[in-house]
Design an enzyme around this catalytic site. Structure first.
Site, PDB file in Angstrom:
ATOM      1  CG  ASP A 161      -1.835   0.979   1.298  1.00  0.00           C
ATOM      2  OD1 ASP A 161      -2.345   1.549   0.374  1.00  0.00           O
ATOM      3  OD2 ASP A 161      -2.290   1.430   2.221  1.00  0.00           O
ATOM      4  N   GLY A 202      -7.728   8.483   6.850  1.00  0.00           N
ATOM      5  CA  GLY A 202      -8.096   8.763   8.416  1.00  0.00           C
ATOM      6  C   GLY A 202      -9.603   8.999   8.789  1.00  0.00           C
TER       7      GLY A 202
END
Ligand code: G3H
Ligand code: 13P
Ligand code: ZN
Length: 309
Positions: free
Chosen positions: A82, A181
């Site tokens: 990632d 987030g």
């Protein structure tokens, strides 16, 4: 079955109007929770490792645990890097058995993004590994690097064809308003489905990736806040928007924050109710169950990839 690439998964997902979950892994309990849910739901799976996860857990440990997951589950599992930010990092993962890497050169100008991505694609394809790249810039926090909303930028559909043709990349992450987030939107959540549609028109049949796709369940935020946390205003991508994206060209949906919330809410609650527990299995066990529960929910109710393995 050995680790697989995402090629076949994406082809079927595109045709079937569903998406594959790409879940970030950082430790054994998170891996086990994800894999148990996917096994019970017969869902194809992408387990992804960030460079922060590599530093935290040691890439050999993570790779070996993912190999154990392949062995015990019998599922098609793709091991993915990632947000790889350099050729060297991508090469290292390719050399150590990953079946997919992301080169995220989206912070660089367009021409540079193309040349860095192309270099990774050439090496990866020579080794039977697939590559995801990114065009446009998401807001949010990755590996302690914070991109402010003002510095984020939507993907320009006019650039996607040239980018894919010149790089030979296998899938493309685009920016349509999601961010990393737990604080994704200040007001009403809004995604640019018009950009997604435009990208799909320019690249028919080509798999698109959505980062920053946690939905930040309010029941978990409430538990965290109830037991001393401070996450007022935490807000994610509404699940109906993710379902909509999965019906379109989005074949891979990235989820990390929701797993973190599930673990943290469980551990906070556990210690509030059982302050004298000191055996890590007493709180990591329930945390693993919480990961399993949320992953099952995503697979069945958001991604639609249950029964597709
Ligand atoms: O996109 C970022 C992922 O949530 C990984 O986060 O870099 O803190 O491991 P991390
Ligand atoms: P979230 O922070 O929304 O879970 O996004 C994770 C991600 O995009 C990992 O690459
Ligand atoms: Zn991401």
């Amino acid at each position: 079955m050995p680790l697989v690439t995402s090629t076949e998964m994406f082809k079927k997902a595109y045709e079937g109007g569903y998406a594959i979950g790409a879940f970030n892994v950082n430790n054994m309990e998170i891996i086990q929770g994800i894999v148990e849910a996917a096994t019970e739901e017969r869902a194809p799976l992408i387990l992804q490792v960030s460079s922060g996860a590599r530093k935290y857990a040691n890439t050999t440990y993570l790779t070996k645990m993912v190999e154990a997951a392949v062995e015990t589950s019998g599922l098609p599992i793709c091991l993915h890097l990632d947000h790889g930010d350099t050729f060297a990092l991508c090469k290292d993962c390719i050399d150590s058995g990953f079946t997919s890497v992301m080169i995220d050169a989206s912070a660089h100008p367009f021409a540079e993004n193309i040349s860095i991505t192309k270099q990774v694609v050439e090496y990866a394809h020579d080794h039977g590994v697939v590559v995801e790249a990114e065009l446009g810039k998401l807001a949010g926090v990755e590996d302690d690097v914070k991109v402010d909303a003002k510095d984020a930028s939507y993907t320009d559909p006019d650039q996607v064809q040239e980018f894919v043709e010149k790089t030979g990349v296998d899938s493309l992450a685009i920016a349509i308003g999601t961010s990393h987030g737990a604080f994704k939107f200040k007001g009403q959540p809004r995604l640019r489905f018009d950009i997604l549609q435009e990208v799909e028109n320019r690249l028919p049949g080509f798999p698109i990736v959505l980062h920053g796709a946690s939905s930040v369940p309010q029941d978990l935020v409430k538990v965290i806040n109830q037991y001393g946390g401070a996450m007022p205003g935490a807000q994610g991508v509404p699940e109906e928007m993710l379902r909509e994206a999965a019906k379109m060209a989005v074949c891979k949906i990235n989820i990390d924050s929701d797993l973190r919330l599930a673990v943290t809410a469980t551990v906070r609650e556990h210690f509030a109710l059982n302050p004298s527990h000191f055996d890590p299995r007493q709180y990591l066990g329930p945390a693993r169950e919480a990961v399993k529960k949320i992953v099952r929910h995503k697979i069945v109710n958001v991604l639609g990839c249950n029964g597709k393995a």
